[in-house]
Design an enzyme around this catalytic site. Sequence first.
Site, PDB file in Angstrom:
ATOM      1  N   ASP A 219      -9.904   1.295   1.937  1.00 31.28           N
ATOM      2  CA  ASP A 219     -10.197   0.971   0.535  1.00 31.28           C
ATOM      3  C   ASP A 219      -8.871   0.681  -0.162  1.00 31.28           C
ATOM      4  O   ASP A 219      -8.026   1.578  -0.304  1.00 31.28           O
ATOM      5  CB  ASP A 219     -10.920   2.157  -0.106  1.00 31.28           C
ATOM      6  N   HIS A 220      -8.703  -0.570  -0.601  1.00 28.84           N
ATOM      7  CA  HIS A 220      -7.417  -0.958  -1.198  1.00 28.84           C
ATOM      8  C   HIS A 220      -7.171  -0.269  -2.537  1.00 28.84           C
ATOM      9  O   HIS A 220      -6.056  -0.326  -3.073  1.00 28.84           O
ATOM     10  CB  HIS A 220      -7.369  -2.475  -1.386  1.00 28.84           C
ATOM     11  N   ARG A 221      -8.184   0.391  -3.083  1.00 28.26           N
ATOM     12  CA  ARG A 221      -7.978   1.114  -4.348  1.00 28.26           C
ATOM     13  C   ARG A 221      -7.201   2.408  -4.147  1.00 28.26           C
ATOM     14  O   ARG A 221      -6.527   2.877  -5.080  1.00 28.26           O
ATOM     15  CB  ARG A 221      -9.328   1.427  -4.999  1.00 28.26           C
TER      16      ARG A 221
ATOM     17  N   CYS B 271      -4.870   3.018  -1.670  1.00 29.78           N
ATOM     18  CA  CYS B 271      -3.509   2.840  -1.179  1.00 29.78           C
ATOM     19  C   CYS B 271      -3.227   1.365  -0.966  1.00 29.78           C
ATOM     20  O   CYS B 271      -4.140   0.532  -0.985  1.00 29.78           O
ATOM     21  CB  CYS B 271      -3.280   3.604   0.127  1.00 29.78           C
TER      22      CYS B 271
ATOM     23  N   PRO C 156     -13.315  -2.586  -2.280  1.00 30.29           N
ATOM     24  CA  PRO C 156     -12.491  -3.740  -1.867  1.00 30.29           C
ATOM     25  C   PRO C 156     -11.751  -3.386  -0.571  1.00 30.29           C
ATOM     26  O   PRO C 156     -10.638  -2.871  -0.598  1.00 30.29           O
ATOM     27  CB  PRO C 156     -11.534  -3.923  -3.040  1.00 30.29           C
TER      28      PRO C 156
END
Length: 477
Positions: A447-449, A451, A273
């Site tokens: 990658d929003h996972r 941070c 994501p």
Amino acid sequence: MSAVAAPQVFLLPDLGEGLTEAEIVGWRVAVGDVVTVDQSVVEVETAKAVVDVPCPYAGRVVALHGAVGEVRPVGQPLISVAALDAGPDAPAEPAAHTTYREEERAGSGNVLIGYGTGHGGSGRRRRRPRPAPEQPVAASEQQSRADAGRQPVAPVATATPAPATTVTPVTEAVRMAGGAPLVLSPIVRRLAREHGLELAEVRGTGPGGVIRRADVEAAIAAAAQPAPQPEATALPGTPRPVDGPAGADVIIPLTGVRKVIADKLSRSRREIPEVTIWVDVDATALLETRTAINAARPEQPVSILALLARICLSGLRRYPQLNSRVDTEGQRIIQSAAVHLGIAAQTDRGLLVPVLRDASALTTTELATALAETTAAARAGTLPPARLTGGTFTLNNYGVFGVDGSTPIINHPEAALLGIGRIVDKPWVVDGQLAVRKVTQLSLTFDHRVCDGGVAGGFLRHVADCVEQPAMLIAHS
């Protein structure tokens, strides 16, 4: 009467992370040739690079397993070598044979050029008159393999013809009927054959007129263009005919490097994501800093990309969350202790990302040298597969294509990528006054996972501040 020693069978070795097969580009030896330890015997193309494969055995070649253009899986037989005292009538395929994996301690332990002992032979072969030995292949295929082995095949990326000798015949693998054209790569011939292209009509741009892959692709593209139509004479008021279709579709097989790139980018889009943020920055001071460094040490010039790499390394020390990868199976985030910096490089074989391992341990000058050497080797196709994997953060200078911004796809399984747009003159407010400055756009895809926006924004702002005020880099180093 002593028993005849069984030939040693060398299996196609492990070619690096994720590589399970390789296509035979050209044999450098023929059946009956005498080889030495670590002599290059075949050139193969993997999804990562074109590489030479050395043989860990010395002796006489009794069988070549695989024809030019054939894809061989890792671990399958590649070449059989008999001891020199085995005699000319030694069987090519004994009931039991010794493999490289069973006796690698007896050989050099070498896997690919650039790995292992490095004390092998020079690659020259000795020949002697011999009857054609038995092979587990058809006679016509046996002859084509022998022909291909007598003329070394140059790497695809460089297409440098082998030095001429007074005894080496010009074979069908290199020169077609009529003495032209010159084609060193079986892949080039196959590409032309798949598109129905006559190589005699292609002008080679390589050394000595060698036809390269780029020449064939250009000819294919030109053939797909519609032929100019003669101007027809029409009566007044007669409508002009509508132009027909542009021509036949061009079919490009999704194989090799292109397939790996497609698979990796598709996986990145499916799993990560990603979010992209960007900022415009005044790079005038950075350019001035580079000029001052190079004036002081002209023998060791520093590139803008090297300075940006140094700034990124500084940012990753402050925000190590971006130097991570997500282990989906273990449901965990792994922060890498070292920064293995990937550099996106456009090559004739597609987009590659060579890796500078332990980049944070290099000085700025060492970074500049490593970047120049690595990107040059990537474009030449001489990097081993291991140098194209294992990155933890990527730097992408898409400004060289004349664009300002981009939302690039993360190089899976990394967690972030910094992009740099072109540096151009723009109006900019400096101390309340309008001025013309050197401005570029920086973008961070993350990658929003691993941070949230605070960490990503902090990293990008730190990079931007260091670009605008290089003294900040010294203050935070």
